[in-house]
Design an enzyme around this catalytic site. Structure first.
Site, short mmCIF file in Angstrom:
data_model
loop_
_atom_site.label_atom_id
_atom_site.label_comp_id
_atom_site.label_asym_id
_atom_site.label_seq_id
_atom_site.Cartn_x
_atom_site.Cartn_y
_atom_site.Cartn_z
N ASN A 56 0.83 -1.19 0.00
CA ASN A 56 0.00 0.00 0.00
C ASN A 56 0.87 1.25 0.00
O ASN A 56 1.98 1.26 0.51
CB ASN A 56 -1.01 0.00 1.15
CG ASN A 56 -0.41 -0.05 2.53
OD1 ASN A 56 0.58 -0.74 2.78
ND2 ASN A 56 -1.02 0.66 3.47
N CYS A 67 -4.15 0.76 -2.50
CA CYS A 67 -4.09 -0.50 -1.74
C CYS A 67 -2.97 -1.37 -2.32
O CYS A 67 -2.58 -1.22 -3.49
CB CYS A 67 -5.41 -1.23 -1.83
SG CYS A 67 -6.80 -0.39 -1.04
N GLU A 69 -3.10 -4.40 -3.24
CA GLU A 69 -3.59 -5.19 -4.37
C GLU A 69 -3.52 -4.42 -5.68
O GLU A 69 -3.30 -5.01 -6.73
CB GLU A 69 -5.03 -5.66 -4.10
CG GLU A 69 -5.15 -6.64 -2.94
CD GLU A 69 -5.24 -5.97 -1.57
OE1 GLU A 69 -5.51 -6.69 -0.60
OE2 GLU A 69 -5.05 -4.74 -1.45
N CYS A 100 -10.06 -5.39 1.22
CA CYS A 100 -11.26 -4.56 1.24
C CYS A 100 -12.14 -4.91 0.03
O CYS A 100 -11.72 -5.65 -0.87
CB CYS A 100 -10.88 -3.08 1.24
SG CYS A 100 -10.19 -2.47 -0.33
N CYS A 103 -10.69 -4.12 -3.41
CA CYS A 103 -9.62 -5.04 -3.79
C CYS A 103 -10.14 -6.44 -4.10
O CYS A 103 -9.59 -7.13 -4.94
CB CYS A 103 -8.55 -5.06 -2.71
SG CYS A 103 -7.66 -3.48 -2.65
#
Length: 144
Positions: A56, A67, A69, A100, A103
């Site tokens: 992140n 993020c 991801e 989240c 993601c």
């Protein structure tokens, strides 16, 4: 842009979850999280055997943060595309984190329903992590 097909199921791959966890921890240690103090790292196995990863990256304008991801999916496409087969996301203590919602959608788009995710409850397919997901096939159906 390379369009990847569904490919073999994740069961066809020898998934070394510890290698993915270690790579995710390595990236977590590189995270830029001065505002939240919540570093995150992620690593994913691609259907061609590559491992892609991300961390992140926060920003003083909070909504502009990325993020982990996002970074991993960017590396996936920047290094040739393909499909994610297995993903492991970790926080500061190196244990599995649940991505989240945004993601989870990224993982669905780039790994599909059979992509496996290490969660705090163990390994789950994306169909359980993001049930009734919205994907490309939904857009294609709307275009008809």
């Amino acid at each position: 842009m390379t369009e990847a097909g569904p490919g073999p199921s994740p069961a066809a791959y020898d998934i070394d979850w510890e290698i993915l966890r270690r790579r995710a921890v390595e990236l977590m240690e590189r995270a830029y999280a001065p505002y939240s103090g919540f570093p995150v790292g992620v690593a994913g196995l691609v259907d061609d055997g590559r491992v892609v990863a991300g961390c992140n990256v926060e920003n003083a304008s909070y909504g502009v943060g990325l993020c982990a991801e996002c970074g991993m999916v960017s590396e996936l496409h920047a290094t040739g595309g393909g499909r994610l087969v297995a993903v492991h996301c970790v926080g500061r203590d190196g244990t599995a984190l649940m991505p989240c919602g945004r993601c989870r959608q990224l993982l669905w788009e780039n790994g599909g329903p059979e992509c496996l995710l290490m969660t705090p409850e163990g390994v789950l397919p994306m169909t359980q992590v993001l049930p009734q997901a919205f994907g490309r096939e939904d857009l294609d159906a709307l275009a008809r």
